[in-house]
Design a protein around this motif. Structure first.
Motif, PDB file in Angstrom:
ATOM      1  N   PRO A 348     -18.135 -41.976-106.369  1.00 48.34           N
ATOM      2  CA  PRO A 348     -18.679 -41.449-105.109  1.00 48.34           C
ATOM      3  C   PRO A 348     -19.964 -42.134-104.662  1.00 48.34           C
ATOM      4  O   PRO A 348     -20.138 -42.441-103.480  1.00 48.34           O
ATOM      5  N   GLN A 349     -20.874 -42.399-105.611  1.00 48.07           N
ATOM      6  CA  GLN A 349     -22.152 -43.013-105.248  1.00 48.07           C
ATOM      7  C   GLN A 349     -21.958 -44.454-104.798  1.00 48.07           C
ATOM      8  O   GLN A 349     -22.554 -44.901-103.810  1.00 48.07           O
ATOM      9  N   GLY A 350     -21.099 -45.186-105.504  1.00 46.75           N
ATOM     10  CA  GLY A 350     -20.853 -46.571-105.123  1.00 46.75           C
ATOM     11  C   GLY A 350     -20.179 -46.687-103.771  1.00 46.75           C
ATOM     12  O   GLY A 350     -20.491 -47.594-102.983  1.00 46.75           O
ATOM     13  N   LEU A 351     -19.264 -45.763-103.487  1.00 41.54           N
ATOM     14  CA  LEU A 351     -18.602 -45.761-102.186  1.00 41.54           C
ATOM     15  C   LEU A 351     -19.619 -45.468-101.076  1.00 41.54           C
ATOM     16  O   LEU A 351     -19.592 -46.093-100.006  1.00 41.54           O
ATOM     17  N   LYS A 352     -20.519 -44.542-101.355  1.00 42.50           N
ATOM     18  CA  LYS A 352     -21.565 -44.213-100.376  1.00 42.50           C
ATOM     19  C   LYS A 352     -22.472 -45.411-100.125  1.00 42.50           C
ATOM     20  O   LYS A 352     -22.786 -45.743 -98.963  1.00 42.50           O
ATOM     21  N   GLU A 353     -22.883 -46.088-101.186  1.00 42.81           N
ATOM     22  CA  GLU A 353     -23.775 -47.239-101.027  1.00 42.81           C
ATOM     23  C   GLU A 353     -23.093 -48.375-100.278  1.00 42.81           C
ATOM     24  O   GLU A 353     -23.712 -49.053 -99.443  1.00 42.81           O
ATOM     25  N   THR A 354     -21.814 -48.601-100.568  1.00 40.48           N
ATOM     26  CA  THR A 354     -21.069 -49.641 -99.858  1.00 40.48           C
ATOM     27  C   THR A 354     -21.007 -49.324 -98.367  1.00 40.48           C
ATOM     28  O   THR A 354     -21.225 -50.194 -97.521  1.00 40.48           O
ATOM     29  N   ALA A 355     -20.717 -48.073 -98.050  1.00 43.20           N
ATOM     30  CA  ALA A 355     -20.662 -47.656 -96.647  1.00 43.20           C
ATOM     31  C   ALA A 355     -22.026 -47.808 -95.973  1.00 43.20           C
ATOM     32  O   ALA A 355     -22.119 -48.250 -94.818  1.00 43.20           O
ATOM     33  N   GLU A 356     -23.084 -47.464 -96.669  1.00 49.95           N
ATOM     34  CA  GLU A 356     -24.432 -47.586 -96.103  1.00 49.95           C
ATOM     35  C   GLU A 356     -24.763 -49.040 -95.784  1.00 49.95           C
ATOM     36  O   GLU A 356     -25.336 -49.352 -94.735  1.00 49.95           O
ATOM     37  N   HIS A 357     -24.408 -49.947 -96.701  1.00 56.28           N
ATOM     38  CA  HIS A 357     -24.651 -51.368 -96.462  1.00 56.28           C
ATOM     39  C   HIS A 357     -23.915 -51.837 -95.208  1.00 56.28           C
ATOM     40  O   HIS A 357     -24.456 -52.613 -94.410  1.00 56.28           O
ATOM     41  N   CYS A 358     -22.673 -51.367 -95.049  1.00 49.75           N
ATOM     42  CA  CYS A 358     -21.893 -51.758 -93.864  1.00 49.75           C
ATOM     43  C   CYS A 358     -22.577 -51.307 -92.581  1.00 49.75           C
ATOM     44  O   CYS A 358     -22.695 -52.091 -91.619  1.00 49.75           O
ATOM     45  N   VAL A 359     -23.018 -50.065 -92.549  1.00 49.00           N
ATOM     46  CA  VAL A 359     -23.662 -49.521 -91.346  1.00 49.00           C
ATOM     47  C   VAL A 359     -24.954 -50.271 -91.030  1.00 49.00           C
ATOM     48  O   VAL A 359     -25.198 -50.689 -89.887  1.00 49.00           O
ATOM     49  N   VAL A 360     -25.797 -50.445 -92.029  1.00 48.68           N
ATOM     50  CA  VAL A 360     -27.100 -51.092 -91.810  1.00 48.68           C
ATOM     51  C   VAL A 360     -26.909 -52.524 -91.333  1.00 48.68           C
ATOM     52  O   VAL A 360     -27.537 -52.975 -90.362  1.00 48.68           O
ATOM     53  N   LYS A 361     -26.022 -53.261 -91.990  1.00 49.95           N
ATOM     54  CA  LYS A 361     -25.857 -54.677 -91.642  1.00 49.95           C
ATOM     55  C   LYS A 361     -25.139 -54.840 -90.303  1.00 49.95           C
ATOM     56  O   LYS A 361     -25.430 -55.783 -89.555  1.00 49.95           O
ATOM     57  N   ALA A 362     -24.211 -53.936 -90.010  1.00 55.30           N
ATOM     58  CA  ALA A 362     -23.550 -53.991 -88.702  1.00 55.30           C
ATOM     59  C   ALA A 362     -24.564 -53.778 -87.584  1.00 55.30           C
ATOM     60  O   ALA A 362     -24.504 -54.442 -86.536  1.00 55.30           O
ATOM     61  N   ASN A 363     -25.501 -52.882 -87.784  1.00 58.63           N
ATOM     62  CA  ASN A 363     -26.509 -52.631 -86.757  1.00 58.63           C
ATOM     63  C   ASN A 363     -27.515 -53.777 -86.640  1.00 58.63           C
ATOM     64  O   ASN A 363     -28.014 -54.064 -85.543  1.00 58.63           O
ATOM     65  N   LEU A 364     -27.801 -54.454 -87.750  1.00 58.85           N
ATOM     66  CA  LEU A 364     -28.627 -55.658 -87.673  1.00 58.85           C
ATOM     67  C   LEU A 364     -27.935 -56.718 -86.820  1.00 58.85           C
ATOM     68  O   LEU A 364     -28.571 -57.390 -85.994  1.00 58.85           O
ATOM     69  N   ALA A 365     -26.625 -56.864 -87.030  1.00 57.75           N
ATOM     70  CA  ALA A 365     -25.856 -57.840 -86.252  1.00 57.75           C
ATOM     71  C   ALA A 365     -25.817 -57.453 -84.777  1.00 57.75           C
ATOM     72  O   ALA A 365     -25.945 -58.311 -83.891  1.00 57.75           O
ATOM     73  N   ARG A 366     -25.666 -56.170 -84.492  1.00 55.40           N
ATOM     74  CA  ARG A 366     -25.647 -55.715 -83.093  1.00 55.40           C
ATOM     75  C   ARG A 366     -26.970 -56.032 -82.404  1.00 55.40           C
ATOM     76  O   ARG A 366     -26.990 -56.426 -81.227  1.00 55.40           O
ATOM     77  N   ASP A 367     -28.067 -55.859 -83.122  1.00 57.46           N
ATOM     78  CA  ASP A 367     -29.373 -56.172 -82.537  1.00 57.46           C
ATOM     79  C   ASP A 367     -29.470 -57.650 -82.162  1.00 57.46           C
ATOM     80  O   ASP A 367     -30.034 -58.002 -81.118  1.00 57.46           O
ATOM     81  N   ARG A 368     -28.904 -58.515 -83.000  1.00 59.96           N
ATOM     82  CA  ARG A 368     -28.951 -59.946 -82.714  1.00 59.96           C
ATOM     83  C   ARG A 368     -28.113 -60.289 -81.485  1.00 59.96           C
ATOM     84  O   ARG A 368     -28.511 -61.106 -80.650  1.00 59.96           O
ATOM     85  N   PHE A 369     -26.934 -59.684 -81.362  1.00 60.71           N
ATOM     86  CA  PHE A 369     -26.102 -59.940 -80.184  1.00 60.71           C
ATOM     87  C   PHE A 369     -26.742 -59.373 -78.923  1.00 60.71           C
ATOM     88  O   PHE A 369     -26.654 -59.967 -77.849  1.00 60.71           O
TER      89      PHE A 369
END
Length: 465
Positions: A348-369
């Motif tokens: 459960p914790q690893g799945l949560k951390e993986t999901a968090e990384h996806c959200v954070v990095k996706a939003n970093l990419a959105r800011d660049r676009f």
């Protein structure tokens, strides 16, 4: 190498003697009309030795683009997630790998236990009572869920969905519904990329509603609101979900969904040039008897030992065709094993951390676009790991090819997924997916390559991705 060599001349003579023929030509003449026979040798190059053949194959393979050679921001249903080495190690064990997708009822105890553990984990991540031992892929799982709902809700034939569901899933669904008494209503998503307008299409004739969350555009849907409306009308609700997303988002069962389906590729399975993949399906226990495929269960043998059996096999071989719940007669056991190992490693914790990384990095990419002069974000609302970008210069396909030539798989043009998808509204757009594997340096590289690309640049890419 003996098992891979061709038959010897003596082998062929012995086989011909056994069937009473003088030559292979005699067999062909008796089966294939002369007019259909090729009257010349095949146009093939001379046979090569092993060393030359291997060099030629390596040269051809080197022309391909893959996540091993390129930075990958492609998504649209298949994602470049990290796969721990243990997944490959376990899946390559002979007792699993050679059986691959066991068909017969006499499945080994090891494979039955894998199915049982897989079903348990799918029930946990979906928040629903029962899972089967897997289906073929996310698209066929979505369609099987619709057929399951149509069979469960009597005297109703209307299926309501949205163009925010993966276009290829909708094409599969249309193909399956041809020839049966069913009406498919695909409602156009709103300007925010969400499916709220489909609520108005749900009525007393609706058997089920199919929704994807996160949807094809990466947007988050109001699943609970749609589910409540559907249930008030007596319809079932099917949700296609991203298994990684439940590390942060509510599970389908927690949103009032009756049947959940997913593409399981992201759970420890490689992209593999498009497959084979893993179809996930789970449902409430009241619908279990309508579930396609088979279910492995746990029991106790006569000696009191724990063991596993096929608890449910709703397969077409056992019952009349018109009464069969599905044409599914097997499952993706090897890929389900990989998903099971992957989920057990993350927990459960690893799945949560993986999901968090996806959200954070996706939003970093959105800011660049958002800061780029050439591109604009199509939707402004929250996303999970994927989002839609418009190219103001309307050269999406050329742009992707130029980026690939620079070592970056920058995204997936919407028009490449399905011609005329969403009424052509997004033909000048591409989907960008950002998983936990991507780094800020790679995001910088993505934007540098895209911003440097000019319309009309001549780029020859030997092979497509």
């Amino acid at each position: 190498m003996k098992g891979y060599l061709f038959h010897t001349d003596d082998d062929r003579r012995e086989m011909l003697r056994s069937i009473g023929a003088e030559s292979i030509d005699e067999i062909i003449d008796g089966q294939v009309p002369q007019a259909l026979q090729m009257q010349r040798p095949l146009d093939l190059p001379p046979a090569a030795d092993e060393m030359s053949l291997e060099a030629e194959l390596r040269s051809l393979a080197a022309k391909n683009c893959s996540v091993a050679s390129h930075i990958c921001f492609m998504g649209a249903g298949a994602y470049d997630h990290f796969i721990p080495a243990v997944v490959d190690e376990m899946a390559s064990r002979g007792e699993y790998y050679t059986s691959y997708t066991p068909y017969q009822a006499e499945v080994s105890q090891g494979n039955l236990q894998v199915m049982f553990e897989y079903e348990t984990m799918v029930s946990q991540i979906s928040g629903l009572d029962v899972s089967n031992a897997s289906l073929y892929d996310g698209g066929s799982a979505a369609t099987e869920a619709v057929l399951m709902a149509l069979a469960s809700v009597k005297k109703r034939h209307k299926v309501v969905t949205s163009d925010a569901v993966h276009p290829q899933y909708l094409e599969i669904l249309r193909s399956y519904l041809v020839g049966i008494e069913a009406e498919l209503v695909v409602v156009e998503s709103d300007e925010s990329g969400c499916s709220d307008p489909l609520i108005d299409a749900i009525d007393d004739e609706t058997a089920c509603v199919l929704i994807q969350h996160p949807n094809f555009f990466g947007r988050l849907e109001q699943v609970q609101k749609i589910a409540d409306t559907a249930h008030e009308k007596g319809a079932l609700v099917i949700q296609s979900f991203d298994p990684i997303s439940v590390g942060l988002l509510k599970r389908p069962g927690d949103l009032g969904v009756d049947i959940a389906v997913a593409e399981g590729q992201s759970l420890g399975n490689p992209l593999a040039y498009g497959g084979p993949y893993l179809g996930i399906i789970a449902c409430r226990k009241e619908l279990m008897r309508r579930m396609p495929g088979r279910i492995a269960g746990q029991t106790i043998d006569r000696r009191g030992n724990r063991c596993w059996v096929l608890t449910l096999q709703t397969r077409e071989q056992h019952i009349r065709r018109e009464k069969a719940t599905s044409n599914i007669c097997s499952n993706q056991t090897l890929l389900a094993l990989r998903a099971t190992v992957y989920l057990s490693l993350l927990g459960p914790q690893g799945l949560k951390e993986t999901a968090e990384h996806c959200v954070v990095k996706a939003n970093l990419a959105r800011d660049r676009f958002a800061a780029s002069e050439r591109f604009e974000l199509v939707h402004s609302g929250p996303v999970f790991k994927e989002f839609l970008v418009r190219d103001r210069e309307a050269d999406v396909t050329g742009l992707m090819r130029r980026a690939a030539a620079e070592g970056v798989l920058a995204g997936v043009p919407v028009s490449d997924v399905a011609e005329g998808a969403c009424g052509g509204r997004y033909d000048d757009c591409f989907l960008v997916a950002v998983t936990e594997k991507r780094t800020e340096t790679e995001l910088d590289r993505l934007m540098a390559v895209l911003d440097a690309a000019q319309v009309g640049d001549s780029v020859h890419l030997a092979e497509t991705v």
